[in-house]
Design an enzyme around this catalytic site. Structure first.
Site, PDB file in Angstrom:
ATOM      1  N   ASP A 144       1.046  -1.158  -0.119  1.00 20.75           N
ATOM      2  CA  ASP A 144       0.010  -0.030   0.148  1.00 20.75           C
ATOM      3  C   ASP A 144       1.105   1.130   0.092  1.00 20.75           C
ATOM      4  O   ASP A 144       2.065   1.249   0.399  1.00 20.75           O
ATOM      5  CB  ASP A 144      -0.883   0.093   1.480  1.00 20.75           C
ATOM      6  CG  ASP A 144      -2.170  -0.971   1.098  1.00 20.75           C
ATOM      7  OD1 ASP A 144      -2.339  -1.325   0.070  1.00 20.75           O
ATOM      8  OD2 ASP A 144      -2.859  -1.097   2.110  1.00 20.75           O
ATOM      9  N   GLN A 173       0.094   6.954  -6.162  1.00 14.44           N
ATOM     10  CA  GLN A 173      -1.098   8.078  -5.772  1.00 14.44           C
ATOM     11  C   GLN A 173      -1.177   9.186  -6.767  1.00 14.44           C
ATOM     12  O   GLN A 173       0.064   9.817  -6.652  1.00 14.44           O
ATOM     13  CB  GLN A 173      -1.104   8.425  -4.341  1.00 14.44           C
ATOM     14  CG  GLN A 173      -1.102   7.461  -3.266  1.00 14.44           C
ATOM     15  CD  GLN A 173      -0.200   7.874  -2.055  1.00 14.44           C
ATOM     16  OE1 GLN A 173       0.829   8.124  -2.108  1.00 14.44           O
ATOM     17  NE2 GLN A 173      -1.047   7.312  -0.935  1.00 14.44           N
ATOM     18  N   ARG A 194      -0.959  -0.489  -8.832  1.00 12.82           N
ATOM     19  CA  ARG A 194      -2.290   0.095  -8.364  1.00 12.82           C
ATOM     20  C   ARG A 194      -2.332   1.500  -8.379  1.00 12.82           C
ATOM     21  O   ARG A 194      -1.645   2.107  -7.562  1.00 12.82           O
ATOM     22  CB  ARG A 194      -2.758  -0.691  -7.015  1.00 12.82           C
ATOM     23  CG  ARG A 194      -3.930   0.080  -6.497  1.00 12.82           C
ATOM     24  CD  ARG A 194      -4.108  -0.503  -5.154  1.00 12.82           C
ATOM     25  NE  ARG A 194      -4.214  -1.876  -4.969  1.00 12.82           N
ATOM     26  CZ  ARG A 194      -3.931  -2.701  -3.630  1.00 12.82           C
ATOM     27  NH1 ARG A 194      -3.909  -1.810  -2.509  1.00 12.82           N
ATOM     28  NH2 ARG A 194      -3.913  -3.853  -3.666  1.00 12.82           N
ATOM     29  N   ALA A 199      -5.239   9.087  -0.297  1.00  8.26           N
ATOM     30  CA  ALA A 199      -6.206   9.194   0.690  1.00  8.26           C
ATOM     31  C   ALA A 199      -5.810  10.108   1.902  1.00  8.26           C
ATOM     32  O   ALA A 199      -6.411   9.865   3.032  1.00  8.26           O
ATOM     33  CB  ALA A 199      -6.639   7.727   1.303  1.00  8.26           C
ATOM     34  N   THR A 236     -10.275   2.721  -8.436  1.00  8.53           N
ATOM     35  CA  THR A 236     -10.849   3.732  -8.434  1.00  8.53           C
ATOM     36  C   THR A 236     -12.272   3.552  -8.503  1.00  8.53           C
ATOM     37  O   THR A 236     -12.758   2.375  -9.187  1.00  8.53           O
ATOM     38  CB  THR A 236     -10.635   4.911  -9.598  1.00  8.53           C
ATOM     39  OG1 THR A 236     -11.550   5.998  -9.309  1.00  8.53           O
ATOM     40  CG2 THR A 236     -10.694   4.447 -10.936  1.00  8.53           C
ATOM     41  N   ALA A 301     -13.829  10.606   5.291  1.00  9.59           N
ATOM     42  CA  ALA A 301     -13.087  11.964   4.607  1.00  9.59           C
ATOM     43  C   ALA A 301     -13.545  11.886   3.239  1.00  9.59           C
ATOM     44  O   ALA A 301     -13.702  13.005   2.517  1.00  9.59           O
ATOM     45  CB  ALA A 301     -11.719  11.941   4.966  1.00  9.59           C
ATOM     46  N   GLU A 302     -13.648  10.687   2.467  1.00 13.31           N
ATOM     47  CA  GLU A 302     -13.827  10.753   1.124  1.00 13.31           C
ATOM     48  C   GLU A 302     -15.263  10.940   0.663  1.00 13.31           C
ATOM     49  O   GLU A 302     -15.598  11.129  -0.313  1.00 13.31           O
ATOM     50  CB  GLU A 302     -13.661   9.286   0.509  1.00 13.31           C
ATOM     51  CG  GLU A 302     -12.205   9.118   0.242  1.00 13.31           C
ATOM     52  CD  GLU A 302     -11.663   7.761   0.405  1.00 13.31           C
ATOM     53  OE1 GLU A 302     -10.466   7.081   0.386  1.00 13.31           O
ATOM     54  OE2 GLU A 302     -12.584   6.931   0.377  1.00 13.31           O
TER      55      GLU A 302
HETATM   56  P1  FAD Z   1     -13.560   9.781  -5.502  1.00 14.34           P
HETATM   57  O1  FAD Z   1     -13.706  10.973  -6.428  1.00 14.34           O
HETATM   58  O2  FAD Z   1     -13.283   9.792  -3.956  1.00 14.34           O
HETATM   59  O3  FAD Z   1     -15.152   8.774  -5.514  1.00 14.34           O
HETATM   60  C1  FAD Z   1     -15.744   8.469  -6.776  1.00 14.34           C
HETATM   61  C2  FAD Z   1     -17.071   8.081  -6.340  1.00 14.34           C
HETATM   62  O4  FAD Z   1     -16.758   6.709  -5.663  1.00 14.34           O
HETATM   63  C3  FAD Z   1     -17.917   8.734  -5.105  1.00 14.34           C
HETATM   64  O5  FAD Z   1     -18.636   9.750  -5.913  1.00 14.34           O
HETATM   65  C4  FAD Z   1     -18.765   7.816  -4.488  1.00 14.34           C
HETATM   66  O6  FAD Z   1     -19.706   7.376  -5.263  1.00 14.34           O
HETATM   67  C5  FAD Z   1     -17.761   6.547  -4.369  1.00 14.34           C
HETATM   68  N1  FAD Z   1     -17.043   6.602  -3.321  1.00 14.34           N
HETATM   69  C6  FAD Z   1     -15.387   6.856  -3.110  1.00 14.34           C
HETATM   70  N2  FAD Z   1     -15.234   6.596  -1.990  1.00 14.34           N
HETATM   71  C7  FAD Z   1     -16.316   6.409  -1.226  1.00 14.34           C
HETATM   72  C8  FAD Z   1     -16.404   6.023   0.213  1.00 14.34           C
HETATM   73  N3  FAD Z   1     -15.401   5.967   1.171  1.00 14.34           N
HETATM   74  N4  FAD Z   1     -17.698   5.583   0.352  1.00 14.34           N
HETATM   75  C9  FAD Z   1     -18.655   5.499  -0.286  1.00 14.34           C
HETATM   76  N5  FAD Z   1     -18.550   5.931  -1.607  1.00 14.34           N
HETATM   77  C10 FAD Z   1     -17.372   6.219  -2.149  1.00 14.34           C
HETATM   78  N6  FAD Z   1      -5.070   5.145  -1.199  1.00 14.34           N
HETATM   79  C11 FAD Z   1      -3.969   5.523  -0.640  1.00 14.34           C
HETATM   80  O7  FAD Z   1      -3.591   6.601  -0.101  1.00 14.34           O
HETATM   81  N7  FAD Z   1      -3.104   4.431  -0.400  1.00 14.34           N
HETATM   82  C12 FAD Z   1      -3.333   3.186  -0.884  1.00 14.34           C
HETATM   83  O8  FAD Z   1      -2.681   2.326  -0.881  1.00 14.34           O
HETATM   84  C13 FAD Z   1      -4.568   2.979  -1.334  1.00 14.34           C
HETATM   85  N8  FAD Z   1      -5.421   1.800  -1.709  1.00 14.34           N
HETATM   86  C14 FAD Z   1      -6.379   1.628  -2.352  1.00 14.34           C
HETATM   87  C15 FAD Z   1      -6.654   0.280  -3.120  1.00 14.34           C
HETATM   88  C16 FAD Z   1      -7.877   0.157  -3.676  1.00 14.34           C
HETATM   89  C17 FAD Z   1      -8.247  -0.940  -4.379  1.00 14.34           C
HETATM   90  C18 FAD Z   1      -8.684   1.368  -3.824  1.00 14.34           C
HETATM   91  C19 FAD Z   1     -10.042   1.342  -4.610  1.00 14.34           C
HETATM   92  C20 FAD Z   1      -8.431   2.641  -3.196  1.00 14.34           C
HETATM   93  C21 FAD Z   1      -7.234   2.619  -2.393  1.00 14.34           C
HETATM   94  N9  FAD Z   1      -6.861   3.750  -2.105  1.00 14.34           N
HETATM   95  C22 FAD Z   1      -5.785   3.986  -1.449  1.00 14.34           C
HETATM   96  C23 FAD Z   1      -7.992   5.051  -1.864  1.00 14.34           C
HETATM   97  C24 FAD Z   1      -7.880   5.970  -3.002  1.00 14.34           C
HETATM   98  O9  FAD Z   1      -6.507   6.610  -2.813  1.00 14.34           O
HETATM   99  C25 FAD Z   1      -9.119   7.207  -2.758  1.00 14.34           C
HETATM  100  O10 FAD Z   1      -8.898   7.898  -1.657  1.00 14.34           O
HETATM  101  C26 FAD Z   1     -10.351   6.394  -2.730  1.00 14.34           C
HETATM  102  O11 FAD Z   1     -10.355   5.368  -3.727  1.00 14.34           O
HETATM  103  C27 FAD Z   1     -11.515   7.395  -3.445  1.00 14.34           C
HETATM  104  O12 FAD Z   1     -11.272   7.798  -4.609  1.00 14.34           O
HETATM  105  P2  FAD Z   1     -11.716   7.320  -6.055  1.00 14.34           P
HETATM  106  O13 FAD Z   1     -10.817   7.396  -7.241  1.00 14.34           O
HETATM  107  O14 FAD Z   1     -12.778   6.178  -5.862  1.00 14.34           O
HETATM  108  O15 FAD Z   1     -12.796   8.811  -6.453  1.00 14.34           O
END
Ligand code: FAD
Length: 317
Positions: A144, A173, A194, A199, A236, A301-302
């Site tokens: 991660d 990221q 990935r 986050a 994503t 926070a997301e």
């Molecule tokens: P966003 O614009 O945040 O979300 C798009 C849409 O997805 C939103 O409108 C909503 O419908 C839905 N959504 C997103 N988040 C949520 C939530 N929490 N609850 C409900 N609905 C939601 N981040 C790191 O910093 N380090 C990591 O190692 C890491 N590993 C990850 C591994 C995986 C498999 C995934 C999917 C994410 C990971 N993340 C990690 C988190 C990532 O960085 C984002 O913070 C997170 O995925 C939200 O971004 P998004 O691309 O989905 O877009």
């Protein structure tokens, strides 16, 4: 990205907030949505159901920022037991050329990276132990990404271990200014990256702050990975980025077994099923364990819709 995210992550870091949030029934309900269990026994049926639904999994044992060596060793022991159980339950059957169904995700700060002195070396040694067991069991491992102060050390560990474990994956990221260069470095043969937005709460000196900039960076980074010869993991839930990935796959002539979609447990379940049914490799990140506070606050926070709950806790309910 939720514009209130930096404020929420800052508030969540306070010990008072942690005490309030970990003691409420509301929290327990929200935790269950994102973290299906605290133990391997609670995790097992969830993993089984996800695999039976045609999805792949990446299991994360929750924990981070360990400053206690014994705790880091206990985390390694938990990963070894986890990998044993996944393999024993016949969940870890890989096949030639296609995605391995079971992966574990590991935070190096849980393996000792933050220990004083030789923390990064301790974490690297601990990751080697986990990877050795994973190789025997036919399970993949991905490291991660944590906050930007750890990126150099984490990528150095991945570089050091990849010759021994060529399938070792890393997370990049798109909110970090540096990530396009990192994608170029890790777009080569066999490299599993990935790509996520990121986050953590990061300063403007190292990270894009506006949604549109983070998304544009994601598109540039993904294009670099897709045009490379590695195995991009499109992490994503953003519908525009999922569509963009499919467009890039078509443009670059990639086959279905050469990349995968990834989403978090508890987020956009119907979309996960749709992608799996369409024949895509769709991996779900499944966290378990009792150290869920940091993970949960990043999920809150997301998501603006979860804010009402959070603010109620903030004002003392
Ligand atoms: P966003 O614009 O945040 O979300 C798009 C849409 O997805 C939103 O409108 C909503 O419908 C839905 N959504 C997103 N988040 C949520 C939530 N929490 N609850 C409900 N609905 C939601 N981040 C790191 O910093 N380090 C990591 O190692 C890491 N590993 C990850 C591994 C995986 C498999 C995934 C999917 C994410 C990971 N993340 C990690 C988190 C990532 O960085 C984002 O913070 C997170 O995925 C939200 O971004 P998004 O691309 O989905 O877009």
């Amino acid at each position: 990205m939720n514009p209130l995210r930096p404020a929420i992550l800052a508030a969540a870091a306070s010990p008072r907030m942690k005490r309030v949030l970990t003691g409420t029934k509301v929290t327990a309900d929200i935790v269950r949505r994102f973290v299906p269990g605290e133990s391997r026994a609670e995790l097992a049926p969830v993993v089984r159901a996800l695999l039976d639904s045609g999805r792949l999994i990446s299991v994360d044992y929750l924990g981070e920022n360990t400053t206690d060596r014994a705790r880091a060793e206990a985390t390694v022991a938990e990963y070894l037991s986890l990998i044993n159980e996944l393999a024993a339950a016949d969940m870890a059957v890989g096949s030639d050329g296609a995605a391995v169904p079971v992966e574990v995700s590991v935070k190096l700060s849980a393996l000792g990276q933050a220990l004083p002195g030789d923390g990064p070396a301790i974490a690297t040694d601990n990751l080697r132990v986990v990877c050795t067991k994973a190789a025997e069991a036919g399970v993949w491992v991905t490291v991660d990404a944590e906050d930007h102060t750890t990126t150099d050390a984490t990528l150095a560990t991945v570089r050091e271990l990849r010759p021994e474990f060529p399938w070792l994956g890393a997370v990049l990221q798109s909110y970090l200014h540096r990530t396009l260069d990192d994608c170029a470095e890790f777009a080569g043969p066999g490299s599993r990256i990935r790509l996520c937005k990121g986050a953590y709460r990061e300063p403007a000196t190292v990270a894009y702050q506006r949604n549109v900039e983070v998304t544009d960076s994601y598109l540039r980074c993904l294009e670099t990975l897709m045009r490379g010869t590695g195995y991009p993991m499109v992490a994503t839930h953003d519908p525009a980025l999922v569509l963009a990935a499919e467009r890039m796959v078509a443009e670059t002539g990639r086959g279905t077994g050469t990349f995968e979609h990834q989403m978090l447990y508890g987020v956009r379940d119907a979309e996960q099923l749709r992608l799996a049914a369409a024949g895509h490799a769709m991996r779900v990140y499944v966290p378990y364990g009792d150290d869920w506070y940091g993970y949960l606050t990043r999920r809150l926070a997301e998501r603006p819709a979860n804010l009402r709950f959070f603010l109620r806790a903030l004002v003392g309910r």
